[in-house]
Design a protein around this motif. Sequence first.
Motif, PDB file in Angstrom:
ATOM      1  N   SER A 121      -8.252 -11.372   0.005  1.00 34.80           N
ATOM      2  CA  SER A 121      -9.461 -11.159  -0.796  1.00 34.80           C
ATOM      3  C   SER A 121      -9.370 -11.846  -2.151  1.00 34.80           C
ATOM      4  O   SER A 121     -10.360 -11.960  -2.872  1.00 34.80           O
ATOM      5  N   GLY A 122      -8.154 -12.299  -2.500  1.00 36.48           N
ATOM      6  CA  GLY A 122      -7.939 -12.860  -3.823  1.00 36.48           C
ATOM      7  C   GLY A 122      -7.783 -11.798  -4.897  1.00 36.48           C
ATOM      8  O   GLY A 122      -7.640 -12.110  -6.077  1.00 36.48           O
ATOM      9  N   GLU A 123      -7.771 -10.533  -4.488  1.00 37.06           N
ATOM     10  CA  GLU A 123      -7.672  -9.432  -5.451  1.00 37.06           C
ATOM     11  C   GLU A 123      -6.468  -8.524  -5.196  1.00 37.06           C
ATOM     12  O   GLU A 123      -6.064  -7.773  -6.083  1.00 37.06           O
ATOM     13  N   ALA A 124      -5.927  -8.562  -3.989  1.00 35.30           N
ATOM     14  CA  ALA A 124      -4.768  -7.729  -3.645  1.00 35.30           C
ATOM     15  C   ALA A 124      -3.762  -8.606  -2.915  1.00 35.30           C
ATOM     16  O   ALA A 124      -4.147  -9.450  -2.085  1.00 35.30           O
ATOM     17  N   PHE A 125      -2.467  -8.393  -3.199  1.00 35.93           N
ATOM     18  CA  PHE A 125      -1.455  -9.330  -2.717  1.00 35.93           C
ATOM     19  C   PHE A 125      -0.252  -8.592  -2.123  1.00 35.93           C
ATOM     20  O   PHE A 125       0.054  -7.462  -2.491  1.00 35.93           O
ATOM     21  N   LEU A 126       0.418  -9.280  -1.213  1.00 29.04           N
ATOM     22  CA  LEU A 126       1.616  -8.735  -0.570  1.00 29.04           C
ATOM     23  C   LEU A 126       2.517  -9.920  -0.248  1.00 29.04           C
ATOM     24  O   LEU A 126       2.365 -10.563   0.788  1.00 29.04           O
ATOM     25  N   GLU A 127       3.436 -10.196  -1.167  1.00 31.28           N
ATOM     26  CA  GLU A 127       4.178 -11.446  -1.112  1.00 31.28           C
ATOM     27  C   GLU A 127       5.455 -11.340  -0.268  1.00 31.28           C
ATOM     28  O   GLU A 127       6.582 -11.446  -0.769  1.00 31.28           O
ATOM     29  N   GLY A 128       5.242 -11.154   1.029  1.00 29.69           N
ATOM     30  CA  GLY A 128       6.309 -11.278   2.014  1.00 29.69           C
ATOM     31  C   GLY A 128       7.554 -10.474   1.713  1.00 29.69           C
ATOM     32  O   GLY A 128       7.498  -9.321   1.286  1.00 29.69           O
ATOM     33  N   THR A 129       8.704 -11.108   1.960  1.00 28.24           N
ATOM     34  CA  THR A 129       9.971 -10.411   1.759  1.00 28.24           C
ATOM     35  C   THR A 129      10.459 -10.504   0.319  1.00 28.24           C
ATOM     36  O   THR A 129      11.605 -10.167   0.029  1.00 28.24           O
ATOM     37  N   GLY A 130       9.579 -10.961  -0.580  1.00 29.99           N
ATOM     38  CA  GLY A 130       9.801 -10.716  -1.995  1.00 29.99           C
ATOM     39  C   GLY A 130       9.344  -9.305  -2.321  1.00 29.99           C
ATOM     40  O   GLY A 130      10.033  -8.540  -2.983  1.00 29.99           O
ATOM     41  N   ALA A 131       8.167  -8.954  -1.794  1.00 27.58           N
ATOM     42  CA  ALA A 131       7.579  -7.640  -2.050  1.00 27.58           C
ATOM     43  C   ALA A 131       8.194  -6.556  -1.183  1.00 27.58           C
ATOM     44  O   ALA A 131       8.299  -5.402  -1.609  1.00 27.58           O
ATOM     45  N   MET A 132       8.572  -6.904   0.056  1.00 24.21           N
ATOM     46  CA  MET A 132       9.030  -5.898   1.023  1.00 24.21           C
ATOM     47  C   MET A 132      10.471  -6.155   1.446  1.00 24.21           C
ATOM     48  O   MET A 132      10.828  -7.278   1.807  1.00 24.21           O
ATOM     49  N   ALA A 143       9.686  -0.888  -0.899  1.00 21.11           N
ATOM     50  CA  ALA A 143       8.833  -1.763  -1.703  1.00 21.11           C
ATOM     51  C   ALA A 143       8.568  -1.173  -3.079  1.00 21.11           C
ATOM     52  O   ALA A 143       8.149  -0.018  -3.203  1.00 21.11           O
ATOM     53  N   ALA A 144       8.807  -1.992  -4.105  1.00 21.64           N
ATOM     54  CA  ALA A 144       8.464  -1.636  -5.477  1.00 21.64           C
ATOM     55  C   ALA A 144       7.054  -2.156  -5.752  1.00 21.64           C
ATOM     56  O   ALA A 144       6.791  -3.353  -5.633  1.00 21.64           O
ATOM     57  N   LEU A 145       6.156  -1.260  -6.100  1.00 19.58           N
ATOM     58  CA  LEU A 145       4.762  -1.636  -6.310  1.00 19.58           C
ATOM     59  C   LEU A 145       4.628  -2.498  -7.569  1.00 19.58           C
ATOM     60  O   LEU A 145       5.277  -2.251  -8.582  1.00 19.58           O
ATOM     61  N   SER A 146       3.776  -3.520  -7.475  1.00 17.54           N
ATOM     62  CA  SER A 146       3.584  -4.448  -8.585  1.00 17.54           C
ATOM     63  C   SER A 146       2.302  -5.219  -8.345  1.00 17.54           C
ATOM     64  O   SER A 146       1.591  -4.975  -7.359  1.00 17.54           O
ATOM     65  N   GLU A 147       2.009  -6.179  -9.218  1.00 19.06           N
ATOM     66  CA  GLU A 147       0.836  -7.021  -9.023  1.00 19.06           C
ATOM     67  C   GLU A 147       0.945  -7.830  -7.727  1.00 19.06           C
ATOM     68  O   GLU A 147      -0.064  -8.272  -7.180  1.00 19.06           O
ATOM     69  N   ARG A 148       2.157  -8.017  -7.248  1.00 22.38           N
ATOM     70  CA  ARG A 148       2.369  -8.810  -6.037  1.00 22.38           C
ATOM     71  C   ARG A 148       2.654  -7.939  -4.807  1.00 22.38           C
ATOM     72  O   ARG A 148       2.996  -8.454  -3.745  1.00 22.38           O
ATOM     73  N   CYS A 149       2.540  -6.635  -4.987  1.00 20.90           N
ATOM     74  CA  CYS A 149       2.774  -5.701  -3.880  1.00 20.90           C
ATOM     75  C   CYS A 149       1.756  -4.577  -3.959  1.00 20.90           C
ATOM     76  O   CYS A 149       2.000  -3.544  -4.591  1.00 20.90           O
ATOM     77  N   ASP A 150       0.611  -4.795  -3.336  1.00 14.26           N
ATOM     78  CA  ASP A 150      -0.482  -3.834  -3.368  1.00 14.26           C
ATOM     79  C   ASP A 150      -0.191  -2.672  -2.421  1.00 14.26           C
ATOM     80  O   ASP A 150       0.190  -2.873  -1.259  1.00 14.26           O
ATOM     81  N   SER A 151      -0.399  -1.459  -2.898  1.00 13.31           N
ATOM     82  CA  SER A 151      -0.027  -0.271  -2.123  1.00 13.31           C
ATOM     83  C   SER A 151      -0.815  -0.152  -0.817  1.00 13.31           C
ATOM     84  O   SER A 151      -0.257   0.225   0.225  1.00 13.31           O
ATOM     85  N   GLN A 152      -2.096  -0.486  -0.843  1.00 15.78           N
ATOM     86  CA  GLN A 152      -2.908  -0.351   0.371  1.00 15.78           C
ATOM     87  C   GLN A 152      -2.558  -1.422   1.393  1.00 15.78           C
ATOM     88  O   GLN A 152      -2.409  -1.133   2.585  1.00 15.78           O
ATOM     89  N   LEU A 153      -2.410  -2.674   0.946  1.00 11.77           N
ATOM     90  CA  LEU A 153      -1.996  -3.740   1.866  1.00 11.77           C
ATOM     91  C   LEU A 153      -0.630  -3.425   2.469  1.00 11.77           C
ATOM     92  O   LEU A 153      -0.391  -3.651   3.657  1.00 11.77           O
TER      93      LEU A 153
END
Length: 299
Positions: A121-132, A143-153
Amino acid sequence: MVPPSDFCFNAETAQDNEFQQKTDQPHYLVKESALEEFTLMVNQLRDHHVEVLLLNKHHGDPEMPDAVFPNNWFCTRHDGTIDIMPMKTPNRRLEARPEALAKLLEHNGYQIREINQLQDSGEAFLEGTGAMIFDHRHTKTYAALSERCDSQLLADYNRQRGYETISFNSFSRKATPFYHTNVMMSVGEQFAVICLDSITDPQQRASVESQLKADKKQIIDISLAQAEEHFCANVIQLRNLRNDPVIVLSGSAYHGFTKEQRQQISAHGKLIPCDIHTIESIGGGSARCMIAENFLPRQ
């Protein structure tokens, strides 16, 4: 792995990656140093019988300053699926080259059943095995929640995979969220390197620790200084072509561990320390970020 053909300081990602450091060195010298470090690392891995496939830049590809960190834009699965992940910054979204990736993998004998583009969407992100941080053996995701790890995604993705989600908040000494979980945590088959001090909420910290202990992981607890100054959590356990476990880390991480911690982690695989100082300091990522695992089945 992806060669750092356009490597330089990325101002877009520096907005939430406090570990990137600007340099006065000319661009061509920075790129030259990064390419030299990358080549030496690839040779080290191959010398230890690790299969390394290189996704090279092709004529007409855009400038991609962070292409050396491919683990953020795709994940592979045992069932032949490749997931293309939603990335935060515009110039990192350019790194996603699913057709070129598929061609490389199929040429080397791997079977691809499906390429799954996660909704971006360009508004929520989940950057692979950096985020997870996946614990595949126990089907769990840390997963540590951040701008690159959206909780819902994050929740949706793990539900679809059939993985349990263990999410939490993790902060650096500047009280800012770690931009990627893999800067403060890594999980191997029987161990975890983690900066528990970065999880400031006592309940969250206790929950993460209890999950790791329940799965009989040896916990190697590192300090905030070790995580931030040496990338000690940014390590990865792999199995080489002989099915032997190896652990890839930077030279800085290797020297950042205490003697006791080095002994603990080396019990889980041969250590392969790589000198990637330029990539670490200017790119703000380390050895684990440079490796995207391949779990696809053979053809």
